[in-house]
Design a protein around this motif. Sequence first.
Motif: not given
Length: 159
Positions: A3-9, A96-100, A124-126
């Motif tokens: 989720i932190e990777t997604v948040r940063a992206w 279950g959390g996979v997202c682009p 989802a968001a990671g």
Amino acid sequence: MTIETVRAWLADHAPDLTIIDQGASTATVAEAAAALGVAPARIAKTLALRVDEQVLLVVARGDARIDNAKSKAAFGGRPRMVAAEEALTLTGHPVGGVCPFGLATPLPVYCDVSLRAFTSVFPAAGSLTSSVEIAPERLAVLVSAHWVDVCRLPEEPAL
């Protein structure tokens, strides 16, 4: 944590988008729809597929299914789901959390035209409890997705 990777992206590419963390499982379409209070169709599920030697992501509405004939025509081969461990390794996100967003490995992303039925969808968001609300067209632009018609929608109920 993914989720932190997604948040940063998202901070780099779409700082106006906010991650919605329900604190409850959003790992399946049904759980995500219940947690977010939306129809299952508005959940944008991201599927990690292998076509021959290539792995790609398809983002589709929650109630759609991959159509083998359409996928073979679009991708040049029959798609197969990637194993959970490989999906985690390639995307950096658990099934279950996979997202682009914020992928560990650059992968081609495709958005199924089924998403265009909605003004906003919830990928989802990671993580297994997070998502983002986004317009399908913006989603495609942000992740450089190509639009494809590779899904079939649920059958209409018999009258």
